[in-house]
Design an enzyme around this catalytic site. Structure first.
Site, PDB file in Angstrom:
ATOM      1  N   LYS A  42       0.801  -1.222   0.000  1.00 43.05           N
ATOM      2  CA  LYS A  42       0.000   0.000   0.000  1.00 43.05           C
ATOM      3  C   LYS A  42       0.837   1.277   0.000  1.00 43.05           C
ATOM      4  CE  LYS A  42      -3.769  -2.292  -0.145  1.00 43.05           C
ATOM      5  NZ  LYS A  42      -4.671  -2.271  -1.277  1.00 43.05           N
ATOM      6  N   SER A 263      -2.843 -12.478   4.250  1.00 43.02           N
ATOM      7  CA  SER A 263      -3.350 -12.312   2.876  1.00 43.02           C
ATOM      8  C   SER A 263      -2.402 -12.986   1.884  1.00 43.02           C
ATOM      9  CB  SER A 263      -3.565 -10.840   2.533  1.00 43.02           C
ATOM     10  OG  SER A 263      -2.356 -10.121   2.556  1.00 43.02           O
TER      11      SER A 263
HETATM   12  N1  MET Z   1      -5.922  -3.397   2.357  1.00 42.72           N
HETATM   13  C1  MET Z   1      -6.603  -2.128   2.327  1.00 42.72           C
HETATM   14  C2  MET Z   1      -6.229  -1.314   3.559  1.00 42.72           C
HETATM   15  O1  MET Z   1      -5.299  -1.649   4.217  1.00 42.72           O
HETATM   16  C3  MET Z   1      -8.105  -2.325   2.176  1.00 42.72           C
HETATM   17  C4  MET Z   1      -8.690  -3.074   3.277  1.00 42.72           C
HETATM   18  S1  MET Z   1     -10.373  -3.469   3.097  1.00 42.72           S
HETATM   19  C5  MET Z   1     -10.449  -4.907   4.050  1.00 42.72           C
HETATM   20  O2  MET Z   1      -6.785  -0.305   3.864  1.00 42.72           O
END
Ligand code: MET
Length: 303
Positions: A42, A263
């Protein structure tokens, strides 16, 4: 090379061929996203969301960034916002790991927790309320901002073809916001007309029709169909049990030296099932989004 900013450390992560028994003598390659500076895939999204907001004039000096997140997007956003000295409020359902919440705070963000039972929808609603009450604020909103899939279309997709050329038969990736899956799948489908794409969700998520319930697998799972899935060809959706995900997390640590989050375990479980469907010798690419170190407080190695 001497790097000049943390931003330069984002992306260009290693691709590792997993040396484990794969059905049909196929090959599984995992993109190791825990090598990003904020520790997850992310980080790519954080910089893209902040850059898009600035470019569109929605983020100016002193704009307060507000974002609902399971944690990793929050860490990525906090990291990117810090470069621009922007204040950040992250809205996080309280069930998400202590480590991720600690890291978001360390990067300077303020955390607002929402009840676990209200899910990510509850965090989205709370973020909207906070934004309405906070002058000069902006919600990048990973769940519908086109900059989300675009970030992966622009970076991760090309990195995969740079490493493997046209020798990719299948792409397998977890879906939470759906941005990684949709962005990479779109890129690969444009480059390689024959590629098959498979999103992965934990049991309890609704992509395959539910039933909806809580799950231990963290960072993936959806409460609504991601808008980014429109126009992406999906071969089949894999719904993976927590047990299968966590068994793989332990196996990857014990036998392959890989310290990955749940995940990633789910992504491996799905990749192995995909291998059973595909012709012998297929090349399957998957994503390992983060490290197990941010889930130690949740007994990640206890199945
Ligand atoms: N992986 C993304 C986050 O960390 C979206 C999560 S929705 C379960 O925000």
């Amino acid at each position: 090379m001497i790097y000049q900013s943390v931003n330069q450390l984002i992306g260009n992560t290693p691709l590792l061929e997993l040396k484990l028994p794969v059905p049909n003598n196929s090959h599984i390659f995992a993109k190791l996203e825990m090598f990003n500076p904020g520790g997850s895939i992310k980080d790519r999204l954080g910089v893209a969301l902040i850059a898009a907001g600035i470019q569109q004039g929605k983020i100016r000096a002193n704009t307060t960034i507000i974002e609902p997140t399971a944690g990793n997007t929050g860490i990525g956003v906090a990291l990117a916002a810090q470069q621009h000295h922007l204040p950040v409020i992250l809205v996080v359902p309280e069930k998400f790991s202590f480590e991720k919440q600690t890291l978001m705070k360390a990067l300077g963000a303020t955390i607002v927790n929402t009840p676990s039972a209200a899910g990510i929808k509850g965090a989205i609603a709370k973020a909207e309320k906070l934004a309405a009450a906070t002058p000069n604020s902006f919600i990048p909103m990973q769940f519908k901002n086109p900059a989300n899939p675009q970030a992966y279309y622009d970076t991760l997709g090309p990195e995969l073809t740079a490493d493997l050329g046209s020798k990719i038969d299948a792409f397998v990736a977890g879906a939470g916001s759906g941005g990684t899956f949709a962005g990479v799948a779109k890129y690969l489908q444009e480059q390689l007309s024959q590629i098959k794409s498979y999103p992965v969700e934990p049991e309890g998520s609704i992509l395959n029709g539910g039933p909806e319930h809580g799950h231990r697998t963290e960072g993936i799972g959806v409460e609504f169909i991601p808008p980014f899935f429109k126009n992406i060809h999906i071969e089949q959706i894999y719904t993976i049990s927590d047990d299968a995900a966590f068994t793989n997390v332990s196996l990857l640590a014990r036998e392959h030296g890989l310290l990955v989050g749940s995940s990633s375990g789910a992504a491996l479980a799905a990749s192995l099932q995909v291998a059973e469907q595909l012709p012998a010798g297929s090349n399957i690419v998957t994503i390992f989004p983060d490290s197990s170190e941010r889930y130690l407080s949740e007994d990640i190695y206890t199945v």
